[in-house]
Design a protein around this motif. Structure first.
Motif, PDB file in Angstrom:
ATOM      1  N   ASN A   1     -10.073 -13.706  -1.429  1.00  0.00           N
ATOM      2  CA  ASN A   1     -10.515 -12.577  -2.248  1.00  0.00           C
ATOM      3  C   ASN A   1      -9.575 -11.416  -1.986  1.00  0.00           C
ATOM      4  N   GLU A   2      -9.172 -10.720  -3.044  1.00  0.00           N
ATOM      5  CA  GLU A   2      -8.256  -9.603  -2.885  1.00  0.00           C
ATOM      6  C   GLU A   2      -8.764  -8.362  -3.618  1.00  0.00           C
ATOM      7  N   ILE A   3      -8.573  -7.234  -2.980  1.00  0.00           N
ATOM      8  CA  ILE A   3      -8.819  -5.927  -3.585  1.00  0.00           C
ATOM      9  C   ILE A   3      -7.465  -5.242  -3.715  1.00  0.00           C
ATOM     10  N   PHE A   4      -7.162  -4.720  -4.899  1.00  0.00           N
ATOM     11  CA  PHE A   4      -5.830  -4.168  -5.111  1.00  0.00           C
ATOM     12  C   PHE A   4      -5.903  -2.852  -5.866  1.00  0.00           C
ATOM     13  N   SER A   5      -4.832  -2.086  -5.762  1.00  0.00           N
ATOM     14  CA  SER A   5      -4.738  -0.824  -6.486  1.00  0.00           C
ATOM     15  C   SER A   5      -3.267  -0.506  -6.717  1.00  0.00           C
ATOM     16  N   SER A   6      -3.000   0.402  -7.645  1.00  0.00           N
ATOM     17  CA  SER A   6      -1.632   0.820  -7.919  1.00  0.00           C
ATOM     18  C   SER A   6      -1.628   2.262  -8.397  1.00  0.00           C
ATOM     19  N   LEU A   7      -0.478   2.916  -8.237  1.00  0.00           N
ATOM     20  CA  LEU A   7      -0.313   4.303  -8.635  1.00  0.00           C
ATOM     21  C   LEU A   7       1.105   4.478  -9.153  1.00  0.00           C
ATOM     22  N   ALA A   8       1.254   5.133 -10.316  1.00  0.00           N
ATOM     23  CA  ALA A   8       2.575   5.326 -10.912  1.00  0.00           C
ATOM     24  C   ALA A   8       2.693   6.720 -11.506  1.00  0.00           C
ATOM     25  N   TYR A   9       3.900   7.293 -11.375  1.00  0.00           N
ATOM     26  CA  TYR A   9       4.197   8.587 -11.983  1.00  0.00           C
ATOM     27  C   TYR A   9       5.126   8.357 -13.170  1.00  0.00           C
ATOM     28  N   THR A  10       4.723   8.817 -14.358  1.00  0.00           N
ATOM     29  CA  THR A  10       5.468   8.544 -15.589  1.00  0.00           C
ATOM     30  C   THR A  10       6.015   9.809 -16.229  1.00  0.00           C
ATOM     31  N   GLY A  11       6.220  10.863 -15.438  1.00  0.00           N
ATOM     32  CA  GLY A  11       6.658  12.131 -15.994  1.00  0.00           C
ATOM     33  C   GLY A  11       8.140  12.201 -16.311  1.00  0.00           C
ATOM     34  N   VAL A  12       8.929  11.243 -15.798  1.00  0.00           N
ATOM     35  CA  VAL A  12      10.362  11.202 -16.077  1.00  0.00           C
ATOM     36  C   VAL A  12      10.641  10.009 -16.971  1.00  0.00           C
ATOM     37  N   GLU A  13      11.288  10.238 -18.104  1.00  0.00           N
ATOM     38  CA  GLU A  13      11.470   9.182 -19.095  1.00  0.00           C
ATOM     39  C   GLU A  13      12.212   7.975 -18.542  1.00  0.00           C
ATOM     40  N   TRP A  14      13.247   8.200 -17.737  1.00  0.00           N
ATOM     41  CA  TRP A  14      14.136   7.106 -17.351  1.00  0.00           C
ATOM     42  C   TRP A  14      13.893   6.565 -15.947  1.00  0.00           C
ATOM     43  N   LEU A  15      12.926   7.118 -15.219  1.00  0.00           N
ATOM     44  CA  LEU A  15      12.679   6.650 -13.862  1.00  0.00           C
ATOM     45  C   LEU A  15      11.196   6.738 -13.536  1.00  0.00           C
ATOM     46  N   THR A  16      10.608   5.603 -13.179  1.00  0.00           N
ATOM     47  CA  THR A  16       9.176   5.546 -12.896  1.00  0.00           C
ATOM     48  C   THR A  16       8.932   5.029 -11.478  1.00  0.00           C
ATOM     49  N   PRO A  17       8.550   5.888 -10.545  1.00  0.00           N
ATOM     50  CA  PRO A  17       8.173   5.430  -9.204  1.00  0.00           C
ATOM     51  C   PRO A  17       6.732   4.927  -9.193  1.00  0.00           C
ATOM     52  N   SER A  18       6.472   3.913  -8.387  1.00  0.00           N
ATOM     53  CA  SER A  18       5.112   3.381  -8.294  1.00  0.00           C
ATOM     54  C   SER A  18       4.893   2.792  -6.909  1.00  0.00           C
ATOM     55  N   ILE A  19       3.627   2.638  -6.562  1.00  0.00           N
ATOM     56  CA  ILE A  19       3.258   2.007  -5.301  1.00  0.00           C
ATOM     57  C   ILE A  19       2.057   1.110  -5.554  1.00  0.00           C
ATOM     58  N   ALA A  20       2.069  -0.067  -4.947  1.00  0.00           N
ATOM     59  CA  ALA A  20       1.004  -1.046  -5.143  1.00  0.00           C
ATOM     60  C   ALA A  20       0.473  -1.495  -3.787  1.00  0.00           C
ATOM     61  N   TYR A  21      -0.830  -1.708  -3.716  1.00  0.00           N
ATOM     62  CA  TYR A  21      -1.517  -2.067  -2.466  1.00  0.00           C
ATOM     63  C   TYR A  21      -2.421  -3.263  -2.728  1.00  0.00           C
ATOM     64  N   THR A  22      -2.387  -4.254  -1.833  1.00  0.00           N
ATOM     65  CA  THR A  22      -3.278  -5.411  -1.938  1.00  0.00           C
ATOM     66  C   THR A  22      -3.882  -5.717  -0.571  1.00  0.00           C
ATOM     67  N   TYR A  23      -5.196  -5.880  -0.517  1.00  0.00           N
ATOM     68  CA  TYR A  23      -5.896  -6.244   0.718  1.00  0.00           C
ATOM     69  C   TYR A  23      -6.478  -7.640   0.568  1.00  0.00           C
ATOM     70  N   SER A  24      -6.220  -8.500   1.541  1.00  0.00           N
ATOM     71  CA  SER A  24      -6.728  -9.869   1.545  1.00  0.00           C
ATOM     72  C   SER A  24      -7.868  -9.999   2.540  1.00  0.00           C
ATOM     73  N   THR A  25      -9.032 -10.480   2.078  1.00  0.00           N
ATOM     74  CA  THR A  25     -10.156 -10.658   2.990  1.00  0.00           C
ATOM     75  C   THR A  25      -9.924 -11.837   3.927  1.00  0.00           C
ATOM     76  N   ALA A  26      -9.206 -12.864   3.467  1.00  0.00           N
ATOM     77  CA  ALA A  26      -8.953 -14.034   4.309  1.00  0.00           C
ATOM     78  C   ALA A  26      -8.007 -13.683   5.453  1.00  0.00           C
ATOM     79  N   ALA A  27      -6.962 -12.906   5.158  1.00  0.00           N
ATOM     80  CA  ALA A  27      -5.989 -12.540   6.187  1.00  0.00           C
ATOM     81  C   ALA A  27      -6.439 -11.329   6.991  1.00  0.00           C
ATOM     82  N   GLY A  28      -7.293 -10.506   6.404  1.00  0.00           N
ATOM     83  CA  GLY A  28      -7.698  -9.279   7.069  1.00  0.00           C
ATOM     84  C   GLY A  28      -6.558  -8.288   7.171  1.00  0.00           C
ATOM     85  N   GLY A  29      -5.615  -8.345   6.232  1.00  0.00           N
ATOM     86  CA  GLY A  29      -4.471  -7.457   6.240  1.00  0.00           C
ATOM     87  C   GLY A  29      -4.105  -7.017   4.842  1.00  0.00           C
TER      88      GLY A  29
END
Length: 256
Positions: free
Chosen positions: A133-161
């Motif tokens: 089972n995984e819980i995930f989230s993401s965040l992105a900034y789209t204020g610049v037309e030619w460059l989009t920074p983002s970060i993604a997070y995933t938590y695994s219940t089986a691995a506990g990490g």
């Protein structure tokens, strides 16, 4: 073996880049990247079907198969900001099948800040039977037309990490309907794959191309390369051969 950080339907592409405005982000570490129409062109409810193939099954910078590639199929229902999906993957050269079932909710935090949060159930069939089972989230900034920074997070219940990916995407419309997006990603593993090391897992770069055939059909492809870092090297126990990965894929997406 698991397909990481939002191998899911929308988290891998909070918004697919159909224009140089880069108002969407896709996570190229994901094996099945499904495209969406820009929000101002979407119906309140959409049904989406995606078929794709990858030359190797790469996730978390590792090749999950002993040989061959993998075929993916996804069906999804997208209502407003809520997405419900089912994805199946089958290896083409060995006994391996994977199913993912999940839901994801998109959140507009500000005019130029997009976020999502979701849950998915993973089922693995092959020489070994497993699930997660995984819980995930993401965040992105789209204020610049030619460059989009983002970060993604995933938590695994089986691995506990958890697993974190920080990315930069740069989308360019080269012709009507054709968008090319170079990207780079730095990934970090915190007991998601291994327990021996917390920190840098791999660096990845590549390019994705998308062509909007019409308002309903998109064809896309990618070429990607990963460079193994400390987490993968320690897992290999001194074996430094074939730790870097190069792979490609193609997808056909139909929304109606």
């Amino acid at each position: 073996m698991k397909n990481t950080a939002h191998l899911t339907f929308l988290s891998c592409c909070i918004i697919a880049s159909f224009s140089a405005q880069a108002d969407n982000v896709s996570n190229l570490d994901d094996s099945h990247n499904i495209n969406k129409l820009p929000k101002n062109e979407q119906a309140e409810t959409q049904f989406i079907v995606d078929l794709g193939w990858d030359s190797e099954y790469i996730s978390e910078g590792r090749n999950n198969l002993d040989k061959g590639g993998i075929t993916w199929g996804t069906v999804a229902i997208q209502h407003g900001d809520l997405n419900v999906y089912a994805t199946g993957g089958r290896a083409d050269s060995q006994d391996y099948t994977e199913w993912n079932f999940g839901l994801e909710y998109g959140i507009a935090l500000a005019d130029n800040v997009e976020a999502s949060i979701g849950y998915q159930r993973l089922e693995f069939y092959g020489e070994d039977r497993d699930s997660d089972n995984e819980i995930f989230s993401s965040l992105a900034y789209t204020g610049v037309e030619w460059l989009t920074p983002s970060i993604a997070y995933t938590y695994s219940t089986a691995a506990g990490g958890y697993f974190v990916e920080a990315s930069l995407h740069s989308s360019w419309e080269l012709a009507t309907g054709l968008t090319v997006t170079p990207y780079i990603t730095q990934a970090f593993d915190f007991q998601y794959v291994t327990e021996e090391h917390n920190g840098a897992n791999h660096f990845q770069f590549g390019v994705e191309a998308e062509y909007l055939i019409n308002d309903q059909i998109v064809v896309s492809g990618h070429f990607s390369h990963t460079i193994a870092q400390e987490d993968i090297k320690l897992e290999a126990d001194g074996n430094q051969s074939s730790l870097d990965q190069t792979y490609a894929g193609i997808h056909l997406t139909w929304s109606f």
